[in-house]
Design a protein around this motif. Structure first.
Motif, mmCIF file in Angstrom:
data_model
loop_
_atom_site.group_PDB
_atom_site.id
_atom_site.type_symbol
_atom_site.label_atom_id
_atom_site.label_comp_id
_atom_site.label_asym_id
_atom_site.label_seq_id
_atom_site.Cartn_x
_atom_site.Cartn_y
_atom_site.Cartn_z
ATOM 1 N N ILE A 79 -2.232 3.588 -2.419
ATOM 2 C CA ILE A 79 -3.612 3.639 -2.890
ATOM 3 C C ILE A 79 -4.573 3.410 -1.734
ATOM 4 N N GLY A 117 -7.781 1.909 -0.926
ATOM 5 C CA GLY A 117 -8.762 0.970 -1.447
ATOM 6 C C GLY A 117 -8.133 -0.385 -1.692
ATOM 7 N N ASP A 118 -8.951 -1.433 -1.690
ATOM 8 C CA ASP A 118 -8.472 -2.769 -2.024
ATOM 9 C C ASP A 118 -8.185 -2.829 -3.523
ATOM 10 N N VAL A 119 -7.111 -3.511 -3.887
ATOM 11 C CA VAL A 119 -6.641 -3.493 -5.270
ATOM 12 C C VAL A 119 -6.628 -4.911 -5.833
ATOM 13 N N ILE A 131 -9.572 -0.610 -8.289
ATOM 14 C CA ILE A 131 -9.498 -0.172 -6.899
ATOM 15 C C ILE A 131 -10.910 -0.194 -6.328
ATOM 16 N N LYS A 176 -13.429 0.707 -3.380
ATOM 17 C CA LYS A 176 -13.500 1.693 -2.299
ATOM 18 C C LYS A 176 -14.869 1.682 -1.637
ATOM 19 N N THR A 232 -16.021 1.402 -7.507
ATOM 20 C CA THR A 232 -14.696 1.059 -8.009
ATOM 21 C C THR A 232 -14.146 2.178 -8.885
ATOM 22 N N SER A 282 -10.220 2.888 -11.327
ATOM 23 C CA SER A 282 -9.109 2.155 -11.924
ATOM 24 C C SER A 282 -7.922 3.077 -12.142
ATOM 25 N N TYR A 317 -5.137 -1.599 3.281
ATOM 26 C CA TYR A 317 -5.969 -2.170 2.230
ATOM 27 C C TYR A 317 -5.351 -3.430 1.649
ATOM 28 N N VAL A 320 -4.319 -6.173 -1.131
ATOM 29 C CA VAL A 320 -3.792 -6.127 -2.494
ATOM 30 C C VAL A 320 -3.784 -7.536 -3.070
#
Length: 239
Positions: free
Chosen positions: A122, A124-126, A137, A139, A148, A150, A189, A191
């Protein structure tokens, strides 16, 4: 090194990627033709041009997402192949139970149990927990704006995989402990996903090595499994 059964050329993701990439190129060419014709048709080709541009954009987006998935699967294949020769790794396994199917990215079978690894690559930060239906997610857009999106929670997804695989194997007379794992393969990213039901690993914090260590040192409550049971599980999942 683990015993591995895999043919990346036959992965469903790869076939889907090739399809959407081909469709993108097809619609892109048609859009270009219509755009050129705009100069000679007094705008008659405008609507077809918009139509072809719309579908080209859809297929391009799907192709990009699938390409990310393929990259993630290749990375997980390389990581799991580093397990010791006590383990067998199966990639892209389909399991059917009660008329429903699960497509398993990776299945590791060894003397201390079965491990189903769901891989996500993915951008983006999750964030999320196993109580959430969807994970979030975070971004940053091309102009620096934050937004964001999902996606369905992979912790829930792998829990469903564990349930179906367990029941499928029991129907074959095979009763082994199955542990679900989720591996976020993008190292760029952060998590922050927690789960009490499965283990979460991220390549952003050396998750690949930690996942291998977790599998090799996992101690099942039922004790170690006999070689003949392990081989029966491998044969059943390769059917």
């Amino acid at each position: 090194m683990a015993k591995t059964f895999s043919d990346l050329k036959d992965l469903d993701l790869n076939e889907q990627y090739k399809y959407h990439q081909a469709e993108y190129k097809k619609y892109q060419i048609r859009f270009i033709i219509c755009a050129v014709l705009l100069l000679f048709t007094a705008g008659i080709s405008l609507i077809p041009a918009i139509y072809f541009a719309y579908h080209a954009n859809i297929h391009y987006g799907k192709a990009q997402a699938l390409q990310a998935g393929i990259i993630g699967e290749i990375k997980s294949v390389q990581i799991l192949d580093s397990l010791t020769d006590e383990y067998t790794v199966l990639h892209n396994v389909k399991v059917d139970h009660e008329g429903k199917s699960s497509q398993l990215d990776n299945v590791v079978i060894g003397p201390n149990g079965i491990f189903i690894v769901e891989t996500k690559n993915i951008k983006g930060d999750v964030t999320g927990t196993d109580e959430d239906k969807n994970i979030t997610i975070h971004k940053i857009g091309q102009e620096g704006g934050r937004y964001t999106s999902s996606m369905y929670n992979p912790a829930k997804q792998v829990s469903t995989h564990v349930y179906r695989t367990s029941n499928y194997l029991k129907s074959k007379g095979i009763n082994m402990w199955i542990q679900g794992l989720v591996f976020f393969a993008n190292p760029n990213y952060r998590v922050e996903v927690t789960s009490s039901k499965c283990k979460i690993f991220s390549d952003s914090d050396n998750g690949g090595a930690r996942m291998v260590d977790f599998i090799e040192n996992y101690v099942p409550n039922r004790g170690m499994y006999k070689p003949e049971l392990v081989e029966a599980a491998i044969a059943a999942l390769r059917e």
